[in-house]
Design a protein around this motif. Structure first.
Motif, PDB file in Angstrom:
ATOM      1  N   TYR A  52      12.449   0.233  -8.810  1.00 61.81           N
ATOM      2  CA  TYR A  52      12.275   0.433  -7.373  1.00 61.81           C
ATOM      3  C   TYR A  52      11.001   1.253  -7.154  1.00 61.81           C
ATOM      4  O   TYR A  52      11.037   2.467  -7.028  1.00 61.81           O
ATOM      5  CB  TYR A  52      13.497   1.137  -6.768  1.00 61.81           C
ATOM      6  N   ASP A  53       9.889   0.544  -7.150  1.00 59.05           N
ATOM      7  CA  ASP A  53       8.586   1.197  -7.105  1.00 59.05           C
ATOM      8  C   ASP A  53       8.295   1.825  -5.743  1.00 59.05           C
ATOM      9  O   ASP A  53       8.854   1.436  -4.716  1.00 59.05           O
ATOM     10  CB  ASP A  53       7.483   0.191  -7.442  1.00 59.05           C
ATOM     11  N   ILE A  54       7.379   2.787  -5.785  1.00 57.57           N
ATOM     12  CA  ILE A  54       6.880   3.455  -4.586  1.00 57.57           C
ATOM     13  C   ILE A  54       5.553   2.796  -4.249  1.00 57.57           C
ATOM     14  O   ILE A  54       4.753   2.513  -5.140  1.00 57.57           O
ATOM     15  CB  ILE A  54       6.652   4.962  -4.858  1.00 57.57           C
ATOM     16  N   GLN A  55       5.317   2.560  -2.969  1.00 55.47           N
ATOM     17  CA  GLN A  55       4.050   1.945  -2.577  1.00 55.47           C
ATOM     18  C   GLN A  55       3.353   2.769  -1.508  1.00 55.47           C
ATOM     19  O   GLN A  55       4.003   3.385  -0.658  1.00 55.47           O
ATOM     20  CB  GLN A  55       4.277   0.546  -2.021  1.00 55.47           C
ATOM     21  N   PHE A  56       2.040   2.773  -1.582  1.00 54.62           N
ATOM     22  CA  PHE A  56       1.201   3.257  -0.493  1.00 54.62           C
ATOM     23  C   PHE A  56       0.603   2.005   0.118  1.00 54.62           C
ATOM     24  O   PHE A  56      -0.234   1.336  -0.492  1.00 54.62           O
ATOM     25  CB  PHE A  56       0.108   4.201  -0.999  1.00 54.62           C
ATOM     26  N   THR A  57       1.073   1.651   1.305  1.00 54.08           N
ATOM     27  CA  THR A  57       0.723   0.391   1.946  1.00 54.08           C
ATOM     28  C   THR A  57      -0.134   0.637   3.180  1.00 54.08           C
ATOM     29  O   THR A  57       0.223   1.459   4.032  1.00 54.08           O
ATOM     30  CB  THR A  57       2.018  -0.352   2.361  1.00 54.08           C
ATOM     31  N   TRP A  58      -1.239  -0.074   3.278  1.00 52.61           N
ATOM     32  CA  TRP A  58      -2.147   0.049   4.416  1.00 52.61           C
ATOM     33  C   TRP A  58      -1.513  -0.585   5.640  1.00 52.61           C
ATOM     34  O   TRP A  58      -1.099  -1.730   5.629  1.00 52.61           O
ATOM     35  CB  TRP A  58      -3.479  -0.625   4.101  1.00 52.61           C
ATOM     36  N   ASN A  59      -1.415   0.187   6.743  1.00 50.62           N
ATOM     37  CA  ASN A  59      -0.819  -0.339   7.977  1.00 50.62           C
ATOM     38  C   ASN A  59      -1.875  -0.597   9.057  1.00 50.62           C
ATOM     39  O   ASN A  59      -1.542  -0.816  10.210  1.00 50.62           O
ATOM     40  CB  ASN A  59       0.264   0.602   8.503  1.00 50.62           C
ATOM     41  N   GLY A  60      -3.135  -0.547   8.675  1.00 52.63           N
ATOM     42  CA  GLY A  60      -4.219  -0.760   9.627  1.00 52.63           C
ATOM     43  C   GLY A  60      -4.885   0.539  10.055  1.00 52.63           C
ATOM     44  O   GLY A  60      -5.989   0.531  10.593  1.00 52.63           O
ATOM     45  N   GLN A  61      -4.209   1.656   9.823  1.00 47.92           N
ATOM     46  CA  GLN A  61      -4.758   2.964  10.193  1.00 47.92           C
ATOM     47  C   GLN A  61      -4.682   3.977   9.052  1.00 47.92           C
ATOM     48  O   GLN A  61      -5.512   4.860   8.952  1.00 47.92           O
ATOM     49  CB  GLN A  61      -4.025   3.530  11.407  1.00 47.92           C
ATOM     50  N   GLU A  62      -3.642   3.848   8.235  1.00 46.80           N
ATOM     51  CA  GLU A  62      -3.430   4.806   7.149  1.00 46.80           C
ATOM     52  C   GLU A  62      -2.528   4.167   6.097  1.00 46.80           C
ATOM     53  O   GLU A  62      -1.945   3.105   6.328  1.00 46.80           O
ATOM     54  CB  GLU A  62      -2.780   6.090   7.685  1.00 46.80           C
ATOM     55  N   TYR A  63      -2.453   4.845   4.958  1.00 46.91           N
ATOM     56  CA  TYR A  63      -1.558   4.393   3.894  1.00 46.91           C
ATOM     57  C   TYR A  63      -0.194   5.040   4.087  1.00 46.91           C
ATOM     58  O   TYR A  63      -0.056   6.244   3.984  1.00 46.91           O
ATOM     59  CB  TYR A  63      -2.127   4.757   2.515  1.00 46.91           C
ATOM     60  N   GLU A  64       0.797   4.207   4.410  1.00 49.09           N
ATOM     61  CA  GLU A  64       2.179   4.686   4.526  1.00 49.09           C
ATOM     62  C   GLU A  64       2.805   4.701   3.145  1.00 49.09           C
ATOM     63  O   GLU A  64       2.524   3.841   2.317  1.00 49.09           O
ATOM     64  CB  GLU A  64       3.011   3.743   5.399  1.00 49.09           C
ATOM     65  N   LEU A  65       3.666   5.672   2.919  1.00 49.57           N
ATOM     66  CA  LEU A  65       4.435   5.692   1.689  1.00 49.57           C
ATOM     67  C   LEU A  65       5.709   4.890   1.956  1.00 49.57           C
ATOM     68  O   LEU A  65       6.420   5.168   2.918  1.00 49.57           O
ATOM     69  CB  LEU A  65       4.784   7.122   1.271  1.00 49.57           C
ATOM     70  N   VAL A  66       5.958   3.899   1.132  1.00 47.28           N
ATOM     71  CA  VAL A  66       7.129   3.041   1.291  1.00 47.28           C
ATOM     72  C   VAL A  66       7.990   3.182   0.039  1.00 47.28           C
ATOM     73  O   VAL A  66       7.510   2.965  -1.074  1.00 47.28           O
ATOM     74  CB  VAL A  66       6.724   1.567   1.484  1.00 47.28           C
ATOM     75  N   ALA A  67       9.242   3.572   0.238  1.00 50.34           N
ATOM     76  CA  ALA A  67      10.140   3.768  -0.906  1.00 50.34           C
ATOM     77  C   ALA A  67      11.580   3.571  -0.454  1.00 50.34           C
ATOM     78  O   ALA A  67      11.911   3.773   0.707  1.00 50.34           O
ATOM     79  CB  ALA A  67       9.973   5.173  -1.475  1.00 50.34           C
ATOM     80  N   ASP A  68      12.400   3.183  -1.405  1.00 51.14           N
ATOM     81  CA  ASP A  68      13.840   3.144  -1.175  1.00 51.14           C
ATOM     82  C   ASP A  68      14.376   4.498  -1.627  1.00 51.14           C
ATOM     83  O   ASP A  68      14.403   4.801  -2.820  1.00 51.14           O
ATOM     84  CB  ASP A  68      14.485   2.015  -1.971  1.00 51.14           C
ATOM     85  N   MET A  69      14.747   5.330  -0.686  1.00 49.51           N
ATOM     86  CA  MET A  69      15.139   6.706  -0.983  1.00 49.51           C
ATOM     87  C   MET A  69      16.393   6.801  -1.858  1.00 49.51           C
ATOM     88  O   MET A  69      16.597   7.792  -2.539  1.00 49.51           O
ATOM     89  CB  MET A  69      15.332   7.496   0.317  1.00 49.51           C
TER      90      MET A  69
END
Length: 128
Positions: A52-69
């Motif tokens: 269950y990897d952690i991602q820094f995903t570009w949302n058009g303005q910044e990199y959101e951290l996406v994770a299954d807590m």
């Protein structure tokens, strides 16, 4: 069943974000969204042994951290994880942007209280 959490950050520069992760010894890899699209983005993936990897995903303005807590597997809570990266990211931005105007870092020290000391210098090369 996965329930992803999207956490807003202030990380807007991929180069500085990667430098911050490297300074913290956080292994990551780049993932490029479909390059055949007219507009594509580079995201960063921090692998976890549970898959269950952690991602820094570009949302058009910044990199959101996406994770299954539910499957967070880092050595510290997510708030501390983001704080550590934020502190390193800020230092990298200061160094990088200061170098563009002639400053050079001469000291970068992690203090025992968790703070960072950063010393920059610039010599006046215009002698009259």
């Amino acid at each position: 069943m996965s329930h992803f959490t999207y956490i807003k950050t202030r990380f807007q520069n991929l180069f500085y974000l990667e430098k911050a992760l490297n300074r913290l010894n956080i292994t990551h890899e780049q993932s490029i969204t479909d390059p055949s699209l007219k507009s594509y983005n580079t995201n960063l993936i921090v692998s976890q042994s549970n898959g269950y990897d952690i991602q820094f995903t570009w949302n058009g303005q910044e990199y959101e951290l996406v994770a299954d807590m539910s499957f967070w597997e880092q050595s510290c809570p997510i708030e501390t994880f983001i704080d550590k990266i934020s502190q390193q990211y800020a230092g990298e931005v200061i160094i990088g942007e200061s170098q563009k105007i002639g400053f050079q870092p001469i000291q970068y020290k992690q203090n025992s209280d968790g703070s960072t000391t950063l010393v920059l210098e610039r010599w006046n090369t215009k002698i009259k």
